[in-house]
Design a protein around this motif. Structure first.
Motif, mmCIF file in Angstrom:
data_model
loop_
_atom_site.group_PDB
_atom_site.id
_atom_site.type_symbol
_atom_site.label_atom_id
_atom_site.label_comp_id
_atom_site.label_asym_id
_atom_site.label_seq_id
_atom_site.Cartn_x
_atom_site.Cartn_y
_atom_site.Cartn_z
ATOM 1 N N UNK A 1 0.789 -1.224 0.000
ATOM 2 C CA UNK A 1 0.000 0.000 0.000
ATOM 3 C C UNK A 1 0.827 1.284 0.000
ATOM 4 N N UNK A 2 1.972 1.281 0.692
ATOM 5 C CA UNK A 2 2.764 2.522 0.772
ATOM 6 C C UNK A 2 3.207 3.000 -0.615
ATOM 7 N N UNK A 3 3.846 2.155 -1.427
ATOM 8 C CA UNK A 3 4.237 2.639 -2.767
ATOM 9 C C UNK A 3 3.038 3.043 -3.628
ATOM 10 N N UNK A 4 1.944 2.277 -3.493
ATOM 11 C CA UNK A 4 0.767 2.567 -4.311
ATOM 12 C C UNK A 4 0.229 3.969 -4.031
ATOM 13 N N UNK A 5 0.103 4.335 -2.745
ATOM 14 C CA UNK A 5 -0.449 5.643 -2.409
ATOM 15 C C UNK A 5 0.599 6.748 -2.531
ATOM 16 N N UNK A 6 1.880 6.379 -2.463
ATOM 17 C CA UNK A 6 2.904 7.389 -2.702
ATOM 18 C C UNK A 6 2.854 7.850 -4.155
ATOM 19 N N UNK B 1 -1.581 3.919 6.994
ATOM 20 C CA UNK B 1 -2.746 4.032 7.873
ATOM 21 C C UNK B 1 -3.765 2.939 7.577
ATOM 22 N N UNK B 2 -4.016 2.670 6.304
ATOM 23 C CA UNK B 2 -4.954 1.600 5.941
ATOM 24 C C UNK B 2 -4.428 0.254 6.429
ATOM 25 N N UNK B 3 -3.133 0.025 6.266
ATOM 26 C CA UNK B 3 -2.544 -1.223 6.756
ATOM 27 C C UNK B 3 -2.676 -1.375 8.254
ATOM 28 N N UNK B 4 -2.531 -0.279 9.000
ATOM 29 C CA UNK B 4 -2.669 -0.320 10.460
ATOM 30 C C UNK B 4 -4.079 -0.718 10.869
ATOM 31 N N UNK B 5 -5.085 -0.152 10.213
ATOM 32 C CA UNK B 5 -6.479 -0.464 10.554
ATOM 33 C C UNK B 5 -6.795 -1.930 10.248
ATOM 34 N N UNK B 6 -6.358 -2.406 9.094
ATOM 35 C CA UNK B 6 -6.620 -3.809 8.728
ATOM 36 C C UNK B 6 -5.942 -4.756 9.722
#
Length: 493
Positions: A378-383, A394-399
């Motif tokens: 997710x980090x590279x995708x949203x970067x 943040x999305x990874x933390x919630x999941x």
């Protein structure tokens, strides 16, 4: 729960609440000054150093808050020897941690200023080793007024010292040193009050040190795994994204982290009580936890709504929207997991007090590859898509938090939630919907700093109007007020 036990919990919760008020004030002051005066790059470096230091602090702590509090709660006559053994063990672990931080800082290929900050922070862990050893024993004796005194002194010094230093033009290294001196003050205050819990001279034995080393291992693994899956996102961001992204994420995460105060206060006050009840009164242990979950759910609903809705205003007030506008979406996404986090914290304390720390450590271990995998995805995708990899973190933390909740839920005995009052949750949801409706109608007409507390009062009013709480519960809440704790007779209903 007996009146004597309840009075102790009420007193400790009141002291923790007063401590939390000081912590809030300190956090507010620091958030007003640190990001603005340091800027995203230096603030990101400070957040990175604090996060990495927190990982090595896990080794220094070695599960002290859980292990020592449980041992002292069940063996109060041996407090002096437990304290002495804890100090010796944690000072040895501090030496190992310092060496580890030096090796990590030299091998991580960070800029030289960050490397130097990491080494200085490792030296400062000495005071955390002392404070942690004493804190767990105070908690086990339910003497949290003294731990609160240490934390209050620490927070006040850090706030005043940091503001003065920033106004005089100090840079991030000076702020780090102020943080370390604050930890030293905390340790010295705890040491100064130690006679309040020690009835004999502390004398350590290598047998006692080995016992703590052996029995603390499951707690250590739990905190290691939990810290990794909860903090690894910052390290990954620092290696995968520009430095300002770490600052944006750190700003949002700092706010989100401070929102866990409700379950934290309840857990700290209840943990020694639950540890005793598990051995003698398992049924009362379960009922106490279920009621605690009801209360933290009621607290999570309005806090989630307020933070999610007013994130832009909060970020602008605390950090300034010019440099930290990207923190808003990160904070909103993290806040979506707040309800689950509250429940996880309560259930985690339940498992620890009932001697299931090994199973909980396995859950935390399983969460590590999940969180790392989500961050890599997710980090590279949203970067690339929004130029903010913190959104993916943040999305990874919630999941990951949802996974932990589901896993912990499977460990609870059958019928554990028997007696859970679903009507309380439904009334809380209705009160939350009333908040949302009021915000929707009034947001354009009432300033946000007046609207936020007004809708919070509306939430409470709806709960009382629907008679959500029993007479006994209202007496409990009244007794928990700091100015009502001392000398107030307990109700008998």
């Amino acid at each position: 729960m007996s009146n004597e036990t309840f009075k102790g919990v009420a007193r400790n919760t009141s002291m923790l609440f007063l401590q939390q008020l000081v912590t809030w004030a300190s956090t507010f002051v620091l958030l007003l000054f640190l990001p603005r005066y340091l800027g995203p790059v230096e603030y990101g470096r400070l957040f990175l150093v604090v996060s990495v230091t927190g990982m090595f602090l896990v080794l220094v702590n070695y599960g002290a808050n859980f292990l020592l509090a449980k041992h002292v709660a069940r063996e109060r006559d041996h407090t002096a020897s437990i304290v002495a053994d804890a100090l010796v063990l944690r000072l040895l672990l501090w030496v190992v941690s310092l060496i580890g931080m030096i090796v990590f800082s030299l091998g991580a290929d960070y800029p030289p200023p960050v490397t130097l900050m990491l080494i200085v922070a490792g030296i400062g862990l000495f005071w955390d080793a002392v404070a942690t050893s004493l804190y767990g024993c105070y908690q086990g004796n339910e003497l949290l007024q003294y731990t609160s005194a240490g934390i209050v002194a620490k927070r006040v010094f850090i706030s005043i010292g940091s503001v003065v230093a920033l106004l005089l033009g100090a840079h991030v290294m000076t702020i780090l040193i102020i943080l370390i001196v604050g930890s030293m003050i905390d340790a010295l205050v705890l040491a100064g009050f130690s006679k309040k819990m020690l009835t004999s001279s502390p004398r350590f034995s290598w047998q006692g040190v080995r016992r703590q080393l052996r029995e603390g291992f499951p707690y250590f693994l739990l905190i290691v795994f939990g810290t990794i899956y909860y903090r690894i996102d910052t390290v990954m961001l620092s290696k995968m994204c520009p430095e300002p992204v770490v600052g944006w994420y750190g700003a949002a995460y700092r706010l989100f982290d401070s929102l866990s105060f409700v379950p934290h206060l309840i857990n700290v006050a209840l943990y020694p009580v639950l540890s005793r009840l598990w051995k003698d009164e398992a049924a009362l242990h379960r009922r106490t936890v279920v009621r605690g979950i009801e209360y933290v759910l009621l607290a999570a609903i309005p806090i989630t709504i307020l933070v999610f809705v007013f994130s832009p205003e909060a970020i602008a007030l605390l950090y300034g929207s010019e440099h930290y506008e990207q923190s808003v979406l990160v904070l909103q996404l993290l806040t979506l997991g707040l309800v689950v986090l509250y429940i996880d914290m309560m259930l985690g304390t339940t498992l620890l007090s009932s001697d299931q720390q090994r199973k909980q450590a396995l859950i935390a271990f399983a969460a590590i590859p999940l969180n790392i995998g989500l961050n890599f995805l997710l980090i590279p995708q949203f970067q690339v898509s929004v130029q903010n990899g913190g959104v993916g973190a943040a999305i990874g933390t919630v999941i990951t938090e949802l996974f932990v909740f589901a896993a912990v839920f499977t460990l609870l005995p059958k019928g554990f939630f028997e007696g859970f009052r679903h009507r309380v949750l439904l009334k809380g949801i209705f009160a939350g919907a009333s908040m949302v409706g009021a915000i929707w109608m009034l947001r354009g007409y009432v300033p946000w700093f007046l609207l936020a507390p007004s809708v919070m009062l509306l939430f409470c009013a709806v709960l009382f109007w629907w008679r959500t709480f029993t007479v006994r519960e209202l007496e409990v809440f009244w007794a928990l007020l700091p100015w009502k704790t001392r000398g107030t007779p307990m109700g008998t209903k």
